[in-house]
Write an enzyme that holds these catalytic residues in place. Structure first.
Site, mmCIF file in Angstrom:
data_model
loop_
_atom_site.group_PDB
_atom_site.id
_atom_site.type_symbol
_atom_site.label_atom_id
_atom_site.label_comp_id
_atom_site.label_asym_id
_atom_site.label_seq_id
_atom_site.Cartn_x
_atom_site.Cartn_y
_atom_site.Cartn_z
ATOM 1 N N SER A 1 0.848 -1.185 0.000
ATOM 2 C CA SER A 1 0.000 0.000 0.000
ATOM 3 C C SER A 1 0.886 1.239 0.000
ATOM 4 O O SER A 1 1.787 1.375 0.825
ATOM 5 C CB SER A 1 -0.897 0.009 1.242
ATOM 6 O OG SER A 1 -1.665 1.180 1.283
ATOM 7 N N GLY A 2 0.630 2.135 -0.943
ATOM 8 C CA GLY A 2 1.447 3.339 -1.073
ATOM 9 C C GLY A 2 2.587 3.204 -2.049
ATOM 10 O O GLY A 2 3.356 4.146 -2.247
ATOM 11 N N GLY B 1 -0.453 -6.101 -2.233
ATOM 12 C CA GLY B 1 0.820 -6.806 -2.117
ATOM 13 C C GLY B 1 0.900 -7.570 -0.810
ATOM 14 O O GLY B 1 0.000 -7.536 0.028
ATOM 15 N N ASN C 1 -0.719 5.101 3.328
ATOM 16 C CA ASN C 1 -1.109 5.663 2.041
ATOM 17 C C ASN C 1 -2.386 6.474 2.223
ATOM 18 O O ASN C 1 -3.332 6.011 2.850
ATOM 19 C CB ASN C 1 -1.334 4.526 1.023
ATOM 20 C CG ASN C 1 -1.619 5.042 -0.366
ATOM 21 O OD1 ASN C 1 -1.567 6.247 -0.619
ATOM 22 N ND2 ASN C 1 -1.924 4.152 -1.275
ATOM 23 N N SER D 1 -5.325 4.564 -0.244
ATOM 24 C CA SER D 1 -5.048 3.128 -0.291
ATOM 25 C C SER D 1 -6.276 2.365 -0.793
ATOM 26 O O SER D 1 -7.393 2.556 -0.313
ATOM 27 C CB SER D 1 -4.666 2.632 1.108
ATOM 28 O OG SER D 1 -4.470 1.234 1.107
ATOM 29 N N SER D 2 -6.068 1.489 -1.785
ATOM 30 C CA SER D 2 -7.159 0.632 -2.278
ATOM 31 C C SER D 2 -7.434 -0.446 -1.247
ATOM 32 O O SER D 2 -6.552 -1.236 -0.917
ATOM 33 C CB SER D 2 -6.771 -0.011 -3.609
ATOM 34 O OG SER D 2 -6.585 0.973 -4.594
ATOM 35 N N THR E 1 -2.252 1.927 -7.743
ATOM 36 C CA THR E 1 -3.426 2.607 -8.307
ATOM 37 C C THR E 1 -3.007 3.661 -9.323
ATOM 38 O O THR E 1 -3.626 3.806 -10.378
ATOM 39 C CB THR E 1 -4.237 3.271 -7.172
ATOM 40 O OG1 THR E 1 -4.605 2.274 -6.215
ATOM 41 C CG2 THR E 1 -5.484 3.939 -7.713
ATOM 42 N N GLU F 1 1.501 -8.456 2.827
ATOM 43 C CA GLU F 1 1.381 -7.593 3.998
ATOM 44 C C GLU F 1 1.882 -8.289 5.245
ATOM 45 O O GLU F 1 1.488 -9.423 5.530
ATOM 46 C CB GLU F 1 -0.079 -7.155 4.211
ATOM 47 C CG GLU F 1 -0.574 -6.172 3.163
ATOM 48 C CD GLU F 1 -1.932 -5.589 3.514
ATOM 49 O OE1 GLU F 1 -2.549 -6.062 4.494
ATOM 50 O OE2 GLU F 1 -2.370 -4.671 2.814
#
Length: 1063
Positions: free
Chosen positions: A142-143, A424, A192, A195-196, A147, A426
Site C-alpha cells: 500500500s502506497g 501486495g 497511504n 489506499s485501495s 493505483t 502484507e
C-alpha cells in the site's frame, strides 16, 4: 573526445552530438536516442537498466544498490527482463505527457529506457498483432503506486488508441470509473492517503482496429470491517467525507446529515477526519461528474447517496439495557432517518436491531439481544449494506462498460487486455484474517508468476533451438496446498470449525490446526515450537513460512470474519426495502435458500482460483511497485523498508530464474546493426545473412564458446561482463569513427557551402549590375525630359497656361511655396514676406493674411489670464489718454498692479466698516480742500460698488458709482484729477480734487470699476468743480518748467506743469 551523455526525466540517456548545444530531447538534431545498451556506459553513475545485467545477480545488496543509484537520478523504472520494477517518487517527474506517450509508441521494448509506457505499448502491440489476450499484473505494498500505475496505463490507452467509430463514450467511462471506485473502495491508511481497500481486475475489450469498445471489472475482498472500525490515524472510505464536505446544503438536509464528520461514530474512531493532502470537496465534484458519465440517472444517484447516509446514521444508533438487560434503541431520530432512507418499516427495523430470529423445528422464535449483541448486529448490518452496495456499484459500472456494438455482439471478434491491481504481501505487527487472505492471494500469484516466467523462458529457448537447462527455484505450491488443500488445508479447517455445532471459538480452531497440520514444515504455533521460538509466539497465534518470509497471524476474530453472519430478521428487513438499490442487493431468494452461504475464505479462494484461470488464459506482463519510505517524502531511500519489499515481492527469485540461462539476448539484425563497426568484415555494411554477420563479428571479438549461443533468430550471451566488454570496445571504436566521419563530413560540408556561396555571389552580382544599369538609364531619361520641359516653359512663361508651359509654371509655384515655407515670419511684428510670382499674387495675399491671423491666434493662446487682464487695462488706458494726456507715454512701459497698498497699510476699522465688500484696488492719494485747497494725505479704495476716501482709520467719503457723474483731468503732465458727483446727492459735500502719483493706473481702474470709461474729460485750460452747495471752484492749468500747485489771488487753484512731450 569523451562520449557526452545526458539524462532526461524518462531515464533516457542521450548522446550529445554538438558539445556546445545542450540536448533536451530524445529525438532531434541535437541528439540521437541510444538503445538500452548505450546506458551501460554510464552504469557506474545510474546503474544498469535491466537487473539481468547485474554482474553479481545473486547479491541482494547489489540489487538494492542499483535501485538506489537509479532512484537518486530520478530513474524510477528498471527491468528484470520483461518485468518492470517501479519506485514511487512521491512527486510529479513530468514523464507522463503526450510527448512521452508518442516517444514510447510503436517502439521495440528494448529500444527505449524502462518506462510504464514501454510495457503498455508492448502489451498493446502484442494484443493487436498476435490477436491474443493480454494481462498486466500490478502488485506492491500500500502506497507503492499501484493505483497510480493503473491510472497511467488507462491514460496511455485512452490517448494513443484509435477512437471507436461510435465515439469515445467507452473510453471516457473507463477513465471515469476510477474516481467512483476510489471514492467507495479507497481510504486513508497509515501507509497511504489513497489506499485501495479491495483488489481489482479490469478487462478492457478492444475491437479488431485496436479501439476500446468495452470493459469489465472484478473486485476482490473489500475491507468492509473499515466501515465500522478504523485504526488510529486512519479514515473510513473516502465517499463519506466527500459527501459531507462537498454535498449541497439541500442534499445534506434531505439526507439528515451535518457537515461535521465528528458527529458520526463510524468516522471518528481513527481520529483523522481532516487530511491536508486530501481535498474532499474537489474530489466530490469529480465523483459526481463521473457518476453522470457512467450512466447513473439522477434517481440512482439519490438512492445511492441515501444508502451512504444510512450507514452513517446506522453508526449513530445507540442502545440501552432495560430491566431484563435486553437492548433497546434510544436514538429515535436516527431510526426515523434510517426508515426513510432505506425505505423500510420503522417497527420492523427496530425489532431486527434488538432481536434475533431463530428457526427451531419449523418454528420462528425471537430472541432479545443484549447490548453487545445489538452493537454486533448493528455493525454487521452496516458492513453488509456497504459491501453489497459496493458490489452493486461494480455491477452498474460493468453494465455501463459493456460493449453495445451490434456489429460485434460477442467477444470472439475482439481481444481483451486485463489490468490487475491487487494488494501486495502484507506483514504488520498484528496480522489477522485480512492479512491471511491477502498473503494467500500473493502466494497464488507468485506461484503463477514463477510458472509463467519459466514457461516463457522455456518456450523462447525451444523456439531458438537452444537446450533448456532445468532451473532450481523455490516452488511455493507446498504453501498454497497448506492453505487451500481440500479437507486438510487451513481454509477447510476454518470452514469446518465455523460450521460445526457446539461452542466453536478461535482457540478451538487453532487447536484443530495444530492437530491436523502439525507436521507441516511451513506451519508453527506456540505449542509446536521449540523453547527458543515460543518466546516470539503467543498462545493465540500461528506462523506460516511464506515464500517471502515468516508471518505470524493472530486467530482472534478469524471465525467471526469468516462467517460474516447477518441475522435472518435483518436480512428480511432489508429484503423488504423499497430502495431500488437495496432491493437488488438483498434478494428475497436468500430467505428461502436453506443452504448455508459460503464463508468469506471459501468465496475468496474460489474467486482467486477463477482469477488464476483468467490470468493463465492471457499473455502476462508484470509491474512490481516499491515504496521508498513510509513518510511519503520525495528523494528519501529507506534501505531496510526496500529490502523488505524486494524480499516479499520475490524480485530476487525472479532475477535468479531469469539469469539461470543467458543474461542477454537480441535479434541478429539488432545486434549486427549496433556492433558491426567492431569488425572490418562487417563494417560499414554486411551483404549476407545477419546470422552469418554475427558469427563473423563474435569470432573477431574473441567470444569463447561457453559465453554465447547462436539461436535461430537471436544471439544469447550468458555473462553480463561479455556484453560490458563489447560495449566498452564499441565506445572506443566510436572515437576513431567519429573523427573520420567528422573529417569527411566537414570537407564535404564546407565544399558544398563554398560552391553554393560562389554560385550565389555570381547570381547576385549579375542581378545587381542589371539593376544599376536600368536605374542609371531611367535617371538619364528623366533628367532629359525635365530639362526639355523647363526650357519650353521658360520660353512661354508669359503666355496663358498651356501643356507646353504648365510644368514650368507649376515648378515656379512649387519653388515659391517651398521658399515661402522656409521664410515665413517668425512673430507678429515681423512684416517680411517673399515677393510672389505674378500668377500667385492673390494666393500670396490670402496666405499672408492667414499667416498673420494664425500668429495672432497663437500669441493670444499663449497669453496667461493675468497678462490678458493687464493688456485689457492698458488698452483702455490707451483709448482714454493716448494723444490727450502729456504724461501718458511715460506710463505705458509701467505695468499696472492689483493694488498700491498692502493689507497691513489699511486700517482694520476701515475693513470692518466695509464689511463683506472686497477691496479691488487701493492707492495713496492727496486730497485738496474745497475752500483753502490745503493738501491732505488720504487713501483711495475701489470696491465693487463705490469709491471710498479714507483718512487713517476713518472713512471720510463714499461715492457710489451710480452718483459718480464724471472724472476730469488736464492735458498736461500733472497728476491731479477731479471726481464729479451728483449735486442732488445730499450725502456728498461736492466734487473731490485728488492727486495721485499713479494717476493713469488709478483712473483706468476707476473707470473700469465704475463703468465710466466714456466719462473721463481731458481739459486744456481749466476745470470747474462743485465746491459745495451753490458754490463752484476752478483749477487753472498752465505749462511751466516744473510742477507747482498753489492757490491764486483770484481764489482759483493754480497748477503749473512741465510739458514732457510735444504734440
Amino acid at each position: 573526445m569523451a562520449l557526452q551523455v545526458e539524462l532526461i526525466p524518462t531515464g533516457e540517456i542521450i548522446r550529445v552530438v554538438h558539445p556546445h548545444r545542450p540536448c533536451k530531447l530524445a529525438l532531434g538534431s541535437d541528439g540521437v536516442r541510444v538503445t538500452m545498451e548505450s546506458g551501460l556506459t554510464a552504469r557506474d553513475r545510474v546503474g544498469v537498466q535491466d537487473f539481468v545485467l547485474l554482474e553479481n545477480f545473486t547479491s541482494e545488496a547489489a540489487f538494492i544498490e542499483n535501485l538506489r543509484r537509479r532512484f537518486r537520478e530520478n530513474l524510477i523504472y528498471t527491468y528484470i527482463g520483461p518485468v518492470l520494477v517501479s519506485i514511487n517518487p512521491y512527486r510529479d517527474l513530468q514523464i507522463y505527457s503526450r510527448q512521452h506517450m508518442e516517444r514510447y509508441r510503436g517502439v521495440s521494448f528494448y529500444e527505449v529506457p524502462p518506462h510504464l509506457f514501454a510495457v503498455a505499448d508492448t502489451v498493446y502491440r502484442a494484443l493487436r498483432t498476435e490477436r491474443r489476450d493480454q494481462a498486466v499484473m500490478i502488485s506492491g505494498e500500500s502506497g507503492a503506486g499501484k493505483t497510480e500505475a493503473t491510472k497511467r496505463l488507462l491514460q496511455f490507452y485512452a490517448e494513443t488508441c484509435p477512437a471507436p467509430e461510435r465515439g469515445g463514450a467507452v473510453r471516457d467511462r473507463l477513465l471515469q470509473s476510477n474516481p467512483v471506485l476510489e471514492a467507495f473502495g479507497n481510504a486513508k491508511t497509515l501507509r497511504n492517503d489513497n489506499s485501495s481497500r479491495f483488489g481489482k481486475y479490469m478487462d478492457v475489450q478492444f475491437d479488431f482496429k485496436g479501439a476500446p469498445v468495452g470493459g469489465h471489472i472484478l473486485s476482490y475482498l473489500l475491507e468492509k470491517s473499515r466501515v465500522v472500525h478504523q485504526n488510529h490515524g486512519e479514515r473510513n472510505f473516502h465517499v463519506f467525507y466527500q459527501l459531507l464536505e462537498g454535498g449541497e446544503e439541500e442534499t445534506l438536509r434531505r439526507l439528515g446529515l451535518e457537515r461535521n464528520p465528528q458527529s458520526y461514530l463510524y468516522l471518528v474512531k481513527g481520529q483523522c477526519a481532516k487530511v491536508s493532502s486530501i481535498n474532499d470537496k474537489s474530489d466530490w465534484k469529480i465523483v459526481r461528474k463521473a457518476l453522470t458519465v457512467i450512466d447513473f440517472t439522477e434517481d440512482e444517484v439519490e438512492d445511492l447517496l441515501s444508502i451512504v447516509a444510512s450507514v452513517l446514521h446506522l453508526g449513530n444508533i445507540h442502545f440501552a439495557a432495560d430491566e431484563e438487560s435486553n437492548a433497546q434503541v434510544t436514538t429515535e431520530n436516527q431510526l426515523k432517518y434510517l426508515t426513510r432512507l432505506l425505505s423500510v418499516e420503522g417497527s420492523t427495523l427496530r425489532e431486527a436491531l434488538t432481536h434475533r430470529k431463530i428457526i427451531a423445528k419449523g418454528e420462528e422464535l425471537l430472541s432479545p439481544l443484549n447490548l453487545e449483541q445489538a452493537a454486533y448486529a448493528r455493525d454487521a448490518l452496516a458492513k453488509a449494506v456497504y459491501s453489497r452496495t459496493f458490489s452493486w456499484l461494480v455491477g452498474k459500472i460493468n453494465r455501463s462498460l459493456a460493449s453495445k456494438d451490434v456489429d460485434s455482439p460477442s467477444w470472439r471478434s475482439t481481444t481483451v487486455l486485463g489490468l490487475l491491481d491487487i494488494y501486495g504481501f502484507e506483514v504488520f505487527q498484528h496480522n489477522s484474517f485480512e492479512q491471511f487472505c491477502i498473503n494467500y492471494c500473493n502466494e497464488k500469484l507468485q506461484q503463477l508468476f514463477i510458472e509463467l516466467t519459466l514457461k516463457s523462458e522455456q518456450e523462447e529457448y525451444e523456439a531458438e533451438g537452444i537446450a533448456w537447462e532445468p532451473v532450481l527455484y523455490f516452488n511455493n505450491k507446498v504453501i498454497c496446498d497448506l492453505v487451500e488443500e481440500k479437507f486438510k488445508g487451513i481454509i477447510s479447517i476454518l470452514d469446518e470449525e465455523c460450521l460445526r455445532p457446539g461452542e466453536a471459538t478461535d482457540l478451538t480452531f487453532l487447536e484443530k490446526l495444530e492437530d491436523t497440520v502439525k507436521h507441516h514444515p511451513h506451519f508453527l504455533t506456540h505449542k509446536l515450537a521449540d523453547q527458543r521460538t515460543r518466546k516470539s509466539l503467543g498462545r493465540e497465534e500461528f506462523r506460516l513460512l511464506h515464500y517471502a518470509g515468516e508471518v505470524t497471524y493472530s486467530v482472534t476474530g478469524f471465525l467471526d470474519k469468516n462467517n460474516d453472519l447477518l441475522f435472518r430478521n435483518l436480512k428480511e428487513t432489508m429484503c423488504s426495502s423499497k430502495n431500488p438499490i437495496m432491493s437488488q442487493c438483498f434478494n428475497r431468494s436468500e430467505l428461502s435458500d436453506k443452504k448455508r452461504p459460503e464463508t468469506v475464505a471459501t468465496q475468496f479462494k474460489m474467486s482467486l482460483l477463477q482469477l488464476v484461470e483468467i490470468l493463465q488464459s492471457k499473455e502476462p506482463a508484470y509491474i512490481r511497485c516499491i515504496k521508498p519510505n513510509d513518510a511519503k517524502q520525495p528523494g528519501r531511500f529507506d534501505e531496510v523498508l526496500i529490502r523488505h519489499q524486494v524480499k516479499y515481492l520475490g524480485l530476487m527469485e525472479n532475477l535468479r530464474v531469469r539469469r539461470a540461462g543467458f543474461a542477454y539476448r537480441r535479434k541478429y539484425e539488432a545486434f549486427l546493426q549496433r556492433y558491426k563497426s567492431l569488425c572490418p568484415e562487417t563494417w560499414p555494411s554486411w551483404a549476407g545473412r545477419p546470422q552469418d554477420g554475427v558469427t563473423m563479428l563474435v569470432r573477431h571479438l574473441g567470444y569463447k564458446p561457453e559465453e554465447y549461443k547462436m539461436g535461430r533468430t537471436k544471439i544469447f550471451i550468458r555473462f553480463p561482463k561479455t556484453l560490458f566488454a563489447t560495449e566498452d570496445a564499441l565506445e572506443l571504436r566510436r572515437q576513431s569513427l567519429a573523427t573520420k566521419i567528422q573529417a569527411a563530413w566537414r570537407g564535404f560540408h564546407w565544399r558544398q557551402k563554398f560552391l553554393l556561396a560562389k554560385q550565389s555571389a555570381i547570381c547576385i552580382q549579375s542581378w545587381w549590375r542589371g539593376i544599376l544599369g536600368r536605374r542609371k538609364a531611367a535617371k538619364r531619361k528623366w533628367a532629359a525630359q525635365t530639362i526639355r520641359q523647363l526650357v519650353q516653359g521658360f520660353i512661354l512663361r508669359h503666355a496663358p497656361r498651356c501643356p507646353e508651359n504648365a510644368f514650368f509654371l507649376d515648378h515656379v509655384r512649387t519653388s515659391f511655396l517651398l521658399s515661402l515655407r522656409r521664410q515665413l515670419p517668425r512673430n507678429v511684428l515681423d512684416t517680411s514676406w517673399p515677393t510672389p510670382p505674378p500668377a500667385l499674387r492673390e494666393a500670396s495675399d490670402l496666405l499672408r493674411e492667414l499667416c498673420v491671423k494664425n500668429m495672432v491666434w497663437k500669441y493670444c493662446r499663449s497669453i496667461s489670464p493675468e497678462w490678458m487682464q493687464q493688456l485689457q487695462q492698458k488698452a483702455v488706458a490707451s483709448e482714454i489718454f493716448k494723444g490727450k494726456k502729456d504724461n501718458y507715454p511715460q506710463s505705458v512701459p509701467r505695468l499696472f498692479i492689483s493694488t498700491r497698498l498692502g493689507a497691513d497699510e489699511i486700517s482694520p476699522r476701515v475693513l470692518q466698516a466695509l464689511g463683506s465688500e472686497p477691496i479691488q484696488y487701493a492707492v495713496p492719494v492727496v486730497k485738496y480742500d474745497r475752500k483753502g485747497y490745503k493738501p491732505r494725505a488720504r487713501q483711495l479704495l475701489l470696491t465693487p460698488n463705490a469709491v471710498v476716501i479714507v483718512e487713517d482709520a476713518k472713512v471720510k467719503q463714499r461715492i457710489e458709482y451710480a452718483n459718480l457723474t464724471g472724472i476730469s483731468v488736464s492735458s498736461l503732465s500733472d497728476s491731479l484729477f477731479v471726481l464729479h458727483v451728483q449735486r442732488e446727492d445730499s450725502k456728498q459735500k461736492g466734487d473731490v480734487v485728488l492727486q495721485s502719483d499713479h494717476m493713469i493706473e488709478t483712473l483706468t481702474k476707476t473707470a473700469l470699476s465704475a463703468d465710466r470709461v466714456n466719462n473721463i474729460n481731458i481739459n486744456q485750460g481749466s476745470i470747474t468743480f462743485a465746491g459745495g452747495p451753490g458754490r463752484d471752484g476752478t483749477i487753472d492749468f498752465t505749462p511751466g518748467s516744473e510742477l507747482l500747485i498753489t492757490k491764486a489771488k483770484n481764489g482759483h487753484l493754480a497748477v503749473v506743469a512741465p510739458r514732457l512731450n510735444s504734440r
